[in-house]
Structure formats: structure tokens, C-alpha cells
Design a protein around this motif. Structure first.
Motif, PDB file in Angstrom:
ATOM      1  N   GLN A  38     -77.165   5.041  24.803  1.00  0.00           N
ATOM      2  CA  GLN A  38     -78.186   4.024  25.001  1.00  0.00           C
ATOM      3  C   GLN A  38     -77.737   3.084  26.102  1.00  0.00           C
ATOM      4  O   GLN A  38     -76.713   2.398  25.953  1.00  0.00           O
ATOM      5  N   GLU A  43     -84.156   3.204  25.643  1.00  0.00           N
ATOM      6  CA  GLU A  43     -84.069   3.778  24.315  1.00  0.00           C
ATOM      7  C   GLU A  43     -82.866   4.717  24.219  1.00  0.00           C
ATOM      8  O   GLU A  43     -82.376   5.240  25.213  1.00  0.00           O
ATOM      9  N   ARG A  44     -82.434   4.915  22.983  1.00  0.00           N
ATOM     10  CA  ARG A  44     -81.353   5.863  22.760  1.00  0.00           C
ATOM     11  C   ARG A  44     -81.827   7.265  23.125  1.00  0.00           C
ATOM     12  O   ARG A  44     -82.935   7.652  22.787  1.00  0.00           O
ATOM     13  N   GLU A  45     -80.969   8.006  23.822  1.00  0.00           N
ATOM     14  CA  GLU A  45     -81.351   9.332  24.254  1.00  0.00           C
ATOM     15  C   GLU A  45     -80.314  10.361  23.855  1.00  0.00           C
ATOM     16  O   GLU A  45     -79.116  10.079  23.781  1.00  0.00           O
TER      17      GLU A  45
END
Length: 122
Positions: A38, A43-45
Motif C-alpha cells: 500500500q 489502495e492496498r494492492e
């Protein structure tokens, strides 16, 4: 159940880092594992995942530069990061999947580590 990620730090573009994630409290040898990241304001990926049998899968953005592996005897997974780029700067999280196969979906992961910061300077 705890996942402890380590190995992050400050590195120059083109350099390498090796992240580690140690699981304690239970064995995850029959579970898939994953790495997510992140970046600030994003956003967290998904980054990489490995199945119980060491099949791996990578996000297109890291394919060819990142290598995920696991040592079941040590209950540890690794993420070797080569050819670092400034856009790799993020907090990297390891996670344990609820399943044995490779998955890229965050909600398929039931346990998460605290994250380790990777900062890449240009």
C-alpha cells in the motif's frame, strides 16, 4: 496467530531488498501466502502469492523483478525484490490465505502481518 514481516528499508533505484515474513502460533505449510503493498494515498494492492506447493503468481507490475518463495520448515515466506523502482515505495504486508492454492483477493486472506516499509529513492 502472528505474521511478522521484516526486511524493508531505504534503497536506491535499481537495488534489491529481501522481505521476510515469519508465521508463529500455527503452521501455514498447507496454506497459500501472499504479499500486498500500500503506497501513500493508494489502495492496498496485490503483489505476489504462493500456494502450499510453491506455485507462484505475480502482479504484472512486478513480474520479472519480484520472486516469492517459502521455507515450510521455518514457517517463513520471502519476497526478493530486484531492480527496485521509486514506484515500489509502499508498506508491504504479508498475509496467510484461507486456502491452499494461489489467490490474489484480499478477502481470501485471513491473517495479516503488520507491514514493513520499503522506500526507494531515485
Amino acid at each position: 496467530v502472528q505474521l511478522q514481516a521484516s526486511g524493508g528499508g531505504l534503497a536506491q533505484a535499481g537495488g534489491s531488498l529481501r522481505l521476510s515474513c515469519v508465521a508463529s502460533g500455527r503452521t501455514f505449510s498447507d496454506h497459500g501466502m501472499g504479499w500486498f503493498r500500500q503506497a501513500p494515498g493508494k489502495e492496498r494492492e496485490f503483489v505476489a502469492a504462493i500456494s502450499w506447493s510453491a506455485t507462484t503468481y505475480y502482479a504484472d507490475s512486478v513480474k520479472g523483478r519480484f520472486t516469492m518463495s517459502r521455507d515450510t520448515a521455518k514457517n517463513t515466506v520471502y519476497l526478493q525484490i530486484n531492480s527496485l523502482k521509486p514506484e515500489d515505495t509502499a508498506v508491504y504486508y504479508c498475509a496467510a490465505s484461507k486456502y491452499s492454492t494461489v489467490t490474489t483477493l484480499p478477502f481470501d486472506f485471513g491473517s495479516w502481518g503488520q507491514g514493513t516499509q520499503v522506500t526507494v529513492s531515485s
